[in-house]
Design an enzyme around this catalytic site. Structure first.
Site, PDB file in Angstrom:
ATOM      1  CB  CYS A  53     -14.031  -2.821  -1.801  1.00  0.00           C
ATOM      2  SG  CYS A  53     -12.991  -2.009  -3.016  1.00  0.00           S
ATOM      3  CB  CYS A 107      -6.475  -5.448  -2.409  1.00  0.00           C
ATOM      4  SG  CYS A 107      -7.584  -5.786  -3.803  1.00  0.00           S
TER       5      CYS A 107
HETATM    6  N1  DGL Z   1     -11.017  -5.433  -3.853  1.00  0.00           N
HETATM    7  C1  DGL Z   1     -10.664  -4.069  -3.822  1.00  0.00           C
HETATM    8  C2  DGL Z   1      -9.935  -3.691  -2.528  1.00  0.00           C
HETATM    9  O1  DGL Z   1     -10.092  -4.340  -1.515  1.00  0.00           O
HETATM   10  C3  DGL Z   1     -10.062  -3.360  -4.972  1.00  0.00           C
HETATM   11  C4  DGL Z   1      -9.786  -3.946  -6.283  1.00  0.00           C
HETATM   12  C5  DGL Z   1      -9.920  -2.884  -7.364  1.00  0.00           C
HETATM   13  O2  DGL Z   1     -11.034  -2.715  -7.833  1.00  0.00           O
HETATM   14  O3  DGL Z   1      -8.912  -2.249  -7.712  1.00  0.00           O
HETATM   15  O4  DGL Z   1      -9.223  -2.724  -2.471  1.00  0.00           O
END
Ligand code: DGL
Length: 269
Positions: free
Chosen positions: A78, A189
């Site tokens: 993430c 993301c």
């Molecule tokens: N998947 C996450 C990232 O790579 C973030 C998504 C979220 O929870 O806002 O930033």
């Protein structure tokens, strides 16, 4: 450095929800013999619109649980949680290999001479110091355009990868970047690779799209190798899916996303 894990222990992969599965697919492809625990914190998602302190607290809390469950290493799959917490996690657990993810700006900048590079990410990732430093490193080689995309991850959390509402959202969000206004787009993301096709369709087929999943997977392999923690059993590993929302539908969606081939971002058969 003394590492405390054992080769046969699983690798933990963590995200605010479903996004990290795009990284998990890459991990399994470079290290098929490993076992994995995938944990998505869908109960507290999205992270990208929370404060840094809150994301750091949640990430550390879940990392601790994953280590208690026997993980030998952790991939913070993430971008948002990486910018909020990976430095602190490494400080707390210097004896465990921990790898984070950041927007794949470098390969995008290298796609041609002086490119215009759009970086799509959560509001928090773009606000953070870590991203500002990354941008500064490349600003004399490219025009980097950061674009916060609040709400985009929610489509993936709902399993909507190609619906009309998503198309409408992307058309509005990307309106000014269509028709060759950018050369490359970075999916900053981990949720966004699941809607890559729709992003490509909206931006146009000439725009090159990059994400950091494969690089992160290779980095984890390198770190485990260095720590002598790679599983060398020769048998195919297993993936266990867990989610903070005690809802079987989340696990079913996680499995569906995991089974999809990279680049095949559609729920249609
Ligand atoms: N998947 C996450 C990232 O790579 C973030 C998504 C979220 O929870 O806002 O930033």
């Amino acid at each position: 450095m003394e590492y405390i894990g054992k080769k046969e222990q699983p690798i933990a992969v963590f995200d605010s929800g479903m996004g990290g599965i795009s990284v998990l697919r890459e991990l399994v492809s470079v290290m098929p013999n490993e076992d994995y625990i995938y944990f998505g914190d869908s109960k507290n998602a999205p992270y990208g619109t929370k404060s840094k302190e809150e994301v750091r607290r949640l990430t550390i809390e879940h990392a601790e649980e994953l280590f208690e469950q026997g993980a030998k290493g952790l991939v913070v799959a993430c971008n948002t949680a990486t910018s909020a917490a990976v430095a602190k996690l490494r400080e707390l657990y210097p004896y465990i290999p921990i790898v984070g993810i950041e927007p794949a700006v470098k390969p995008a900048v290298n796609c041609k001479e002086n490119p215009r590079v759009l970086v799509m990410a959560t509001p928090m990732t773009i606000r953070e110091e870590k991203f500002k430093k990354l941008m500064a490193r490349y600003e004399d080689q490219a025009k980097i355009i950061p674009l916060p995309c609040p709400g985009l991850m929610d489509f993936v959390e709902r399993g909507d990868l190609d619906g009309e509402d998503l198309q409408k959202y992307l058309t509005e969000l990307l309106y000014e970047f269509r028709e060759e206004k950018v050369d490359a787009a970075v999916l900053g993301c981990t949720h966004y690779p699941f809607v890559r096709k729709m992003i490509q369709k909206t931006l146009g087929s000439d725009v090159q799209i990059f994400d950091g999943g494969a690089g992160t997977a290779r980095e984890m392999k390198r770190r485990l190798q260095e720590a002598n923690l790679l599983n060398d059993s020769g048998t195919k590993g297993e993936v266990i899916f867990r989610n903070s929302l005690k809802d079987e539908r989340k696990i079913a969606l996680a499995k569906m996303l995991f089974e999809m081939k990279a680049g095949d971002d559609t729920t249609k058969p």
